[in-house]
Design an enzyme around this catalytic site. Structure first.
Site, PDB file in Angstrom:
ATOM      1  N   ALA A  64      54.394  24.870  72.115  1.00 48.26           N
ATOM      2  CA  ALA A  64      55.461  25.865  72.225  1.00 48.26           C
ATOM      3  C   ALA A  64      55.642  26.479  70.838  1.00 48.26           C
ATOM      4  CB  ALA A  64      56.748  25.193  72.669  1.00 48.26           C
ATOM      5  N   GLY A 109      52.990  21.847  74.188  1.00 54.83           N
ATOM      6  CA  GLY A 109      52.910  22.671  75.395  1.00 54.83           C
ATOM      7  C   GLY A 109      51.485  23.061  75.747  1.00 54.83           C
ATOM      8  N   GLU A 112      50.192  20.177  77.608  1.00 57.90           N
ATOM      9  CA  GLU A 112      50.876  20.192  78.913  1.00 57.90           C
ATOM     10  C   GLU A 112      50.314  21.280  79.828  1.00 57.90           C
ATOM     11  OE1 GLU A 112      54.610  20.301  76.704  1.00 57.90           O
ATOM     12  OE2 GLU A 112      55.334  18.652  77.944  1.00 57.90           O
ATOM     13  N   GLU A 132      55.416  16.163  69.548  1.00 59.37           N
ATOM     14  CA  GLU A 132      56.823  16.587  69.495  1.00 59.37           C
ATOM     15  C   GLU A 132      57.705  15.642  68.696  1.00 59.37           C
ATOM     16  OE1 GLU A 132      54.892  16.688  72.200  1.00 59.37           O
ATOM     17  OE2 GLU A 132      55.238  18.558  73.280  1.00 59.37           O
TER      18      GLU A 132
HETATM   19  N1  COA Z   1      54.492  27.339  66.869  1.00 60.19           N
HETATM   20  C1  COA Z   1      54.562  28.408  66.043  1.00 60.19           C
HETATM   21  N2  COA Z   1      53.610  28.708  65.156  1.00 60.19           N
HETATM   22  C2  COA Z   1      52.544  27.904  65.079  1.00 60.19           C
HETATM   23  C3  COA Z   1      52.401  26.770  65.899  1.00 60.19           C
HETATM   24  C4  COA Z   1      53.441  26.506  66.830  1.00 60.19           C
HETATM   25  N3  COA Z   1      53.375  25.477  67.686  1.00 60.19           N
HETATM   26  N4  COA Z   1      51.249  26.144  65.586  1.00 60.19           N
HETATM   27  C5  COA Z   1      50.685  26.877  64.603  1.00 60.19           C
HETATM   28  N5  COA Z   1      51.457  27.932  64.297  1.00 60.19           N
HETATM   29  C6  COA Z   1      51.208  28.981  63.289  1.00 60.19           C
HETATM   30  C7  COA Z   1      51.440  28.458  61.871  1.00 60.19           C
HETATM   31  O1  COA Z   1      52.803  28.501  61.544  1.00 60.19           O
HETATM   32  C8  COA Z   1      50.603  29.447  61.098  1.00 60.19           C
HETATM   33  O2  COA Z   1      51.323  30.665  61.011  1.00 60.19           O
HETATM   34  P1  COA Z   1      51.409  31.466  59.581  1.00 60.19           P
HETATM   35  O3  COA Z   1      49.971  31.800  59.272  1.00 60.19           O
HETATM   36  O4  COA Z   1      52.246  32.646  59.881  1.00 60.19           O
HETATM   37  O5  COA Z   1      51.994  30.504  58.609  1.00 60.19           O
HETATM   38  C9  COA Z   1      49.418  29.708  62.008  1.00 60.19           C
HETATM   39  O6  COA Z   1      49.840  29.342  63.317  1.00 60.19           O
HETATM   40  C10 COA Z   1      48.195  28.882  61.658  1.00 60.19           C
HETATM   41  O7  COA Z   1      48.577  27.518  61.641  1.00 60.19           O
HETATM   42  P2  COA Z   1      48.325  26.545  60.390  1.00 60.19           P
HETATM   43  O8  COA Z   1      49.355  25.458  60.457  1.00 60.19           O
HETATM   44  O9  COA Z   1      48.237  27.328  59.143  1.00 60.19           O
HETATM   45  O10 COA Z   1      46.880  25.974  60.747  1.00 60.19           O
HETATM   46  P3  COA Z   1      46.272  24.568  60.306  1.00 60.19           P
HETATM   47  O11 COA Z   1      44.831  24.609  60.670  1.00 60.19           O
HETATM   48  O12 COA Z   1      46.614  24.267  58.882  1.00 60.19           O
HETATM   49  O13 COA Z   1      47.023  23.479  61.212  1.00 60.19           O
HETATM   50  C11 COA Z   1      47.900  22.582  63.292  1.00 60.19           C
HETATM   51  C12 COA Z   1      46.824  23.478  62.605  1.00 60.19           C
HETATM   52  C13 COA Z   1      47.724  22.771  64.790  1.00 60.19           C
HETATM   53  C14 COA Z   1      47.655  21.124  62.916  1.00 60.19           C
HETATM   54  C15 COA Z   1      49.289  23.023  62.845  1.00 60.19           C
HETATM   55  O14 COA Z   1      49.414  24.423  62.989  1.00 60.19           O
HETATM   56  C16 COA Z   1      50.411  22.381  63.625  1.00 60.19           C
HETATM   57  O15 COA Z   1      50.731  21.235  63.405  1.00 60.19           O
HETATM   58  N6  COA Z   1      51.029  23.151  64.556  1.00 60.19           N
HETATM   59  C17 COA Z   1      52.144  22.668  65.332  1.00 60.19           C
HETATM   60  C18 COA Z   1      51.678  21.749  66.438  1.00 60.19           C
HETATM   61  C19 COA Z   1      52.846  21.210  67.205  1.00 60.19           C
HETATM   62  O16 COA Z   1      53.698  20.507  66.696  1.00 60.19           O
HETATM   63  N7  COA Z   1      52.896  21.566  68.508  1.00 60.19           N
HETATM   64  C20 COA Z   1      53.927  21.123  69.391  1.00 60.19           C
HETATM   65  C21 COA Z   1      55.043  22.090  69.426  1.00 60.19           C
HETATM   66  S1  COA Z   1      56.309  21.557  70.533  1.00 60.19           S
END
Ligand code: COA
Length: 257
Positions: A64, A109, A112, A132
């Site tokens: 999400a 999500g 999911e 989460e």
């Molecule tokens: N919601 C909003 N934005 C997200 C996102 C999410 N779930 N997951 C990634 N993004 C965005 C990042 O903020 C970043 O945006 P920016 O360039 O404007 O800063 C962009 O996507 C790229 O992500 P980034 O974190 O730079 O890539 P990474 O390769 O370093 O890391 C992840 C990848 C997936 C490990 C990391 O993005 C992450 O932990 N995301 C959240 C995952 C999560 O908790 N999901 C469950 C949500 S309920």
């Protein structure tokens, strides 16, 4: 639609969640467009089956959209979870087959969403997880239920409580995904499997989906009853007559006119 790309080819609708700069995170617009799209799949006779994937080489859906969580009240959170659950249940209950082609991160999500699809195929760079707990939350779009039913209580407990990510090989070993492919073969593998399913009796396929779901939301005795009803529903149909005739005449059945 702005956040979901649609490609319809020979009855196969490929939906690509298209926010690659945000790793295809599900914001409210993606959810609304997914809702509209999946409802159309139910009624649009040109669509026979669906593949869901994510844009770019890195992510299926990274969860999400976390930026929409700031300031979320308890009431809004409840409604958001119910909305996500409803949309994903619509995917799960779809009478037409839906395959997730997981091309990278399937987190929160995103995991999911993949779980709500009937079948999951992953590229070798896919990573699954319900992280989460890192945000002070729990999965809210069905993950605690569907992951537990698919991989079992012990693994679901470990993955959801730790937030640890699972690679494609472990996802395959534990039954979370059906197949793992090279990234460049992901869509062709999903398409070939879907084409095989679409060559079968559409009524039998949709009734099979319903009968398999009955194994999870009914007792075994009720599930047997439902199976018998759905079996009987297929009997005497044009498709059954075609299937049986084709066997006797030693030819391939042609179920779709
Ligand atoms: N919601 C909003 N934005 C997200 C996102 C999410 N779930 N997951 C990634 N993004 C965005 C990042 O903020 C970043 O945006 P920016 O360039 O404007 O800063 C962009 O996507 C790229 O992500 P980034 O974190 O730079 O890539 P990474 O390769 O370093 O890391 C992840 C990848 C997936 C490990 C990391 O993005 C992450 O932990 N995301 C959240 C995952 C999560 O908790 N999901 C469950 C949500 S309920």
């Amino acid at each position: 639609m702005e956040t979901i790309l649609h490609t319809l080819d020979a009855g196969i609708l490929t939906l690509t969640i298209n926010r690659p700069d945000k790793l295809n995170a599900l914001n409210s617009q993606v959810l609304a467009e997914l809702d509209t799209t999946i409802k159309d799949v139910y009624i649009n006779p040109a669509i026979h089956g669906v593949i869901i994937t994510g844009a770019g080489p890195k992510s299926f859906v990274a969860g999400a959209d976390i930026t929409e969580f700031s300031g979320l009240s308890k009431e809004q959170a409840f409604l958001l979870a119910r909305k996500g659950q409803d949309i994903f249940s619509f995917i799960e209950q779809c009478p037409k087959p839906v395959i997730a082609a997981v091309n990278g991160f399937a987190l929160g999500g995103g995991c999911e969403l993949a779980l709500a699809c009937h079948i999951r195929i992953a590229s070798s760079n896919a990573r699954f997880g319900q992280p989460e707990v890192n945000l002070g939350l729990i999965p809210g779009y069905g993950g605690t239920q569907r992951l537990t039913r698919l991989v079992g209580k012990g693994l679901a407990m470990e993955w959801i409580l730790s937030g640890n990510l699972v690679d494609a090989a472990e996802a395959h070993r534990t039954g979370l995904v059906n197949h793992v492919t090279a990234p460049e073969s992901l869509l062709s593998t999903a398409t070939t499997l879907l084409q095989t399913i679409l060559s079968k009796s559409p009524t039998a396929v949709s009734r099979s989906i319903q009968a398999i779901h009955a194994a999870f939301d009914k007792t075994e005795a009720e599930g047997f009853e439902r199976e018998a009803e759905l079996f009987s529903d297929c009997a005497g149909s044009e498709e059954m007559m075609e299937g049986v005739a084709a066997f006797i005449e030693k030819r391939k059945p042609a179920f779709r006119k």
